[in-house]
Design a protein around this motif. Structure first.
Motif, mmCIF file in Angstrom:
data_model
loop_
_atom_site.group_PDB
_atom_site.id
_atom_site.type_symbol
_atom_site.label_atom_id
_atom_site.label_comp_id
_atom_site.label_asym_id
_atom_site.label_seq_id
_atom_site.Cartn_x
_atom_site.Cartn_y
_atom_site.Cartn_z
ATOM 1 N N ILE A 1 0.745 -1.071 0.025
ATOM 2 C CA ILE A 1 0.078 0.088 -0.035
ATOM 3 C C ILE A 1 0.873 1.396 0.063
ATOM 4 C CG2 ILE A 1 -2.019 -1.162 1.199
ATOM 5 C CD1 ILE A 1 -1.074 0.185 3.730
ATOM 6 N N PRO A 2 0.299 2.310 -0.649
ATOM 7 C CA PRO A 2 -0.844 2.318 -1.317
ATOM 8 C C PRO A 2 -0.613 2.032 -2.891
ATOM 9 C CG PRO A 2 0.145 4.619 -1.236
ATOM 10 C CD PRO A 2 1.074 3.633 -0.400
ATOM 11 N N ASP A 3 -1.530 1.711 -3.335
ATOM 12 C CA ASP A 3 -1.318 1.389 -5.208
ATOM 13 C C ASP A 3 -1.717 2.542 -5.956
ATOM 14 O OD1 ASP A 3 -4.124 1.775 -4.386
ATOM 15 O OD2 ASP A 3 -4.763 0.550 -6.093
ATOM 16 N N VAL A 4 -1.619 3.803 -5.406
ATOM 17 C CA VAL A 4 -1.614 5.066 -6.249
ATOM 18 C C VAL A 4 -0.783 6.099 -5.704
ATOM 19 C CG1 VAL A 4 -3.684 4.534 -7.222
ATOM 20 C CG2 VAL A 4 -3.979 5.885 -5.181
ATOM 21 N N HIS A 5 -0.474 6.946 -6.324
ATOM 22 C CA HIS A 5 0.292 8.094 -5.707
ATOM 23 C C HIS A 5 -0.525 9.037 -5.325
ATOM 24 C CE1 HIS A 5 4.484 9.183 -5.231
ATOM 25 N NE2 HIS A 5 4.815 9.139 -6.308
ATOM 26 N N CYS A 6 -0.799 9.012 -3.799
ATOM 27 C CA CYS A 6 -1.790 10.011 -2.996
ATOM 28 C C CYS A 6 -1.294 11.466 -2.916
ATOM 29 C CB CYS A 6 -1.944 9.209 -1.817
ATOM 30 S SG CYS A 6 -2.379 7.511 -1.948
ATOM 31 N N THR A 7 -0.039 11.564 -2.742
ATOM 32 C CA THR A 7 0.563 12.767 -2.665
ATOM 33 C C THR A 7 0.882 13.535 -3.829
ATOM 34 O OG1 THR A 7 2.810 11.709 -2.541
ATOM 35 C CG2 THR A 7 1.695 12.256 -0.413
ATOM 36 N N LYS A 8 0.606 12.992 -5.130
ATOM 37 C CA LYS A 8 0.655 13.791 -6.469
ATOM 38 C C LYS A 8 -0.726 13.939 -6.931
ATOM 39 C CE LYS A 8 5.404 12.341 -7.611
ATOM 40 N NZ LYS A 8 6.100 11.754 -8.725
ATOM 41 N N PHE A 9 -1.085 15.377 -7.219
ATOM 42 C CA PHE A 9 -2.254 15.549 -7.553
ATOM 43 C C PHE A 9 -2.297 16.820 -8.400
ATOM 44 C CE2 PHE A 9 -1.702 18.311 -3.976
ATOM 45 C CZ PHE A 9 -1.563 17.551 -2.794
ATOM 46 N N PRO A 10 -3.264 17.200 -9.315
ATOM 47 C CA PRO A 10 -3.408 18.051 -10.200
ATOM 48 C C PRO A 10 -3.580 19.486 -9.518
ATOM 49 C CG PRO A 10 -5.256 16.875 -10.267
ATOM 50 C CD PRO A 10 -4.541 15.972 -9.574
ATOM 51 N N ASP A 11 -3.367 20.636 -10.221
ATOM 52 C CA ASP A 11 -3.504 21.897 -9.754
ATOM 53 C C ASP A 11 -4.986 22.218 -8.983
ATOM 54 O OD1 ASP A 11 -0.841 22.281 -10.204
ATOM 55 O OD2 ASP A 11 -1.111 23.385 -12.077
ATOM 56 N N ASN A 12 -5.801 21.538 -9.768
ATOM 57 C CA ASN A 12 -7.292 22.023 -9.547
ATOM 58 C C ASN A 12 -7.920 21.161 -8.472
ATOM 59 O OD1 ASN A 12 -7.512 19.631 -10.862
ATOM 60 N ND2 ASN A 12 -8.952 20.450 -12.276
ATOM 61 N N TRP A 13 -6.873 20.420 -7.614
ATOM 62 C CA TRP A 13 -7.166 19.358 -6.582
ATOM 63 C C TRP A 13 -7.933 20.003 -5.541
ATOM 64 C CZ3 TRP A 13 -6.707 14.394 -5.077
ATOM 65 C CH2 TRP A 13 -6.583 14.015 -3.792
ATOM 66 N N SER A 14 -9.077 19.431 -5.127
ATOM 67 C CA SER A 14 -10.067 19.919 -3.949
ATOM 68 C C SER A 14 -10.450 18.942 -3.186
ATOM 69 C CB SER A 14 -10.929 20.827 -4.769
ATOM 70 O OG SER A 14 -11.997 21.275 -3.584
ATOM 71 N N LEU A 15 -9.910 18.644 -1.956
ATOM 72 C CA LEU A 15 -10.398 17.483 -1.098
ATOM 73 C C LEU A 15 -10.090 17.953 0.101
ATOM 74 C CD1 LEU A 15 -11.090 14.653 -0.270
ATOM 75 C CD2 LEU A 15 -8.800 13.804 -0.702
ATOM 76 N N SER A 16 -11.305 17.803 1.219
ATOM 77 C CA SER A 16 -11.020 18.098 2.644
ATOM 78 C C SER A 16 -11.833 17.103 3.244
ATOM 79 C CB SER A 16 -11.605 19.488 2.997
ATOM 80 O OG SER A 16 -12.929 19.298 2.608
ATOM 81 N N MET A 17 -11.174 16.785 4.417
ATOM 82 C CA MET A 17 -11.733 15.798 5.373
ATOM 83 C C MET A 17 -12.128 16.482 6.526
ATOM 84 S SD MET A 17 -11.386 12.682 4.117
ATOM 85 C CE MET A 17 -11.626 11.642 5.450
ATOM 86 N N ILE A 18 -13.335 16.368 7.236
ATOM 87 C CA ILE A 18 -14.073 16.950 8.299
ATOM 88 C C ILE A 18 -14.359 15.818 9.332
ATOM 89 C CG2 ILE A 18 -15.722 18.253 9.341
ATOM 90 C CD1 ILE A 18 -14.081 19.704 7.156
ATOM 91 N N ALA A 19 -13.580 15.978 10.736
ATOM 92 C CA ALA A 19 -13.731 14.920 11.587
ATOM 93 C C ALA A 19 -15.129 15.494 12.422
ATOM 94 C CB ALA A 19 -12.395 15.018 12.550
ATOM 95 N N GLY A 20 -15.828 14.459 12.665
ATOM 96 C CA GLY A 20 -17.148 14.945 13.458
ATOM 97 C C GLY A 20 -18.261 14.017 13.349
ATOM 98 N N GLU A 21 -19.097 13.850 14.210
ATOM 99 C CA GLU A 21 -20.278 12.956 14.133
ATOM 100 C C GLU A 21 -21.151 13.681 12.921
ATOM 101 O OE1 GLU A 21 -24.126 11.509 14.367
ATOM 102 O OE2 GLU A 21 -23.642 13.461 15.023
#
Length: 410
Positions: free
Chosen positions: A276-296
């Motif tokens: 793991i991992p099977d893809v490059h998670c730390t290489k992404f395009p300029d228009n990348w938009s991902l956020s992670m929110i912790a909470g119920e």
């Protein structure tokens, strides 16, 4: 966008005193999770010792038939346990209190120990080539629905869902184009969020479990593809003066199947590895938009009405104490004209837990509740699926998962 920059806790409390109390409870819970990761090795070695002791009851003539295979297997299990512990230590390192001493490791509770074992299996499912067959049971269906109902860069379609005044910077690509904003509650280790973001969407994942949040933080920020050239020289990417065991972009080999000796076809099957991992998670395009929110989920999103163009629930709605409140929140959080895409069974995770509310409705009643809130069902199909399964095992659990697409009317 890195998880370190975007993981937030959005639980709101009524007063400062309650907030202080809840913060202390939250810190204690996080510390308990970290200690559970640290104690994995002791827990698993205790299980290995139990297996080893049981083999001493095999008759001598049968032991002669088996030869050295039992001893070899035990030693390999101990080695695999150590490798898994190294990986888990890597996951939790940034979240530990600063200390120069070796951590005191204690065996976790049965519940937390099960969560740690499940985390290893979840990495197999979400971030390995071995897990691709399971992901392919549902991901292509979800992507096809997203492409059909929330296509990228089609401004005429997007204008049916919202006015131009609702556009946010994270959702704009160029003049006249828009990236639909998609929420993925119960995001797990983040693979579905990652794949949607890589397709060009503005994605927000939500997760309540610290076991999953710690894992997703590591894979999205501190790992490189196990099958890339960078996997051989990751140390060049590390911060100066910090050892590679503590931090750095790295790939890992884990042993997710060593926890269960039942229904194994061979020792080798039990000990097989997963990269793991099977893809490059730390290489992404300029228009990348991902956020992670912790909470119920309910606490975070009930106060955010009409915020998303699409919501994808993947093996999620049956994790609710009260599934009707999840549906209420999904409807409220969608923009008018937005889409809810659901895939999964109705396992109802709290059904056997004493002291926990578990509202358990059959599918037909769930559909009635969705209709009551105002959803229009656009499609419904059934699909056979597995979850974190060992497909080489002599036993597997299969679900008849329902794939549903709903629309909130304009």
């Amino acid at each position: 966008m890195k998880n370190d920059d975007v993981i937030e806790n959005k639980n709101d409390y009524d007063c400062e005193e309650e907030e202080d109390d809840d913060d202390e409870i939250e810190k204690a819970h996080l510390l308990n999770v970290l200690k559970s990761f640290q104690g994995y090795g002791l827990m698993q070695l205790r299980q290995v010792a139990k297996w080893e002791e049981s083999y001493t009851h095999i008759a001598p003539d049968i032991l002669n038939v088996l030869g050295t295979s039992l001893d070899d297997h035990i030693q390999k299990l101990k080695f695999a346990t150590g490798m898994n512990q190294q990986f888990l230590d890597f996951l939790i390192y940034p979240h530990l209190p600063k200390s120069t001493s070796e951590p005191e490791r204690v065996i976790p509770t049965e519940w937390n120990g099960g969560k740690v074992r499940s985390t290893l299996l979840q990495f197999m499912r979400e971030w390995s080539k071995e897990g691709e067959s399971e992901r392919n049971q549902s991901f292509p269906l979800i992507f096809k629905a997203i492409d059909e109902y929330l296509p990228l860069s089609l401004q005429d379609t997007v204008n049916d869902i919202h006015s131009s005044s609702s556009l946010t910077d994270s959702s704009k690509q160029d003049e006249g184009t828009y990236r639909p904003k998609i929420l993925v509650p119960g995001a797990g280790l983040g693979r579905l969020c990652f794949d949607l973001a890589m397709r060009g969407y503005s994605v927000e994942g939500n997760e309540f479990s610290y076991f999953m949040l710690i894992g997703s933080n590591a894979v999205l920020n501190r790992m490189i593809c196990a099958f890339s050239e960078d996997a051989t020289d990751y140390e060049k990417k590390q911060d100066a003066g910090i050892s590679e065991d503590q931090v750095g972009w790295k790939n890992w080999t884990i042993y997710p199947f060593i926890h269960n000796a039942a229904n194994q076809v061979s020792w080798e099957n039990m000990l097989r590895t997963v990269a793991i991992p099977d893809v490059h998670c730390t290489k992404f395009p300029d228009n990348w938009s991902l956020s992670m929110i912790a909470g119920e989920f309910l606490q975070v999103y009930l106060p955010q009405p009409e915020s998303f163009d699409g919501i994808v629930t993947h093996f999620f709605i049956d994790t609710a104490n009260n599934i009707t409140e999840y549906i209420r929140c999904i409807y409220s959080t969608l923009k008018k004209g937005g889409y809810w895409i659901n895939y999964g069974p109705l396992l109802y995770h709290y059904t056997d837990i004493d002291g926990e509310l578990s509202v358990e409705l059959p599918l037909g009643e769930v559909l009635k509740v969705a209709k009551y809130f105002g959803f229009e069902m656009l499609s419904h199909s059934t699909h056979s699926s597995t979850y974190c399964a060992d497909h080489n095992s002599l036993m597997s659990t299969r679900y008849t998962s329902h794939f549903l697409v709903f629309r909130r009317p304009k």
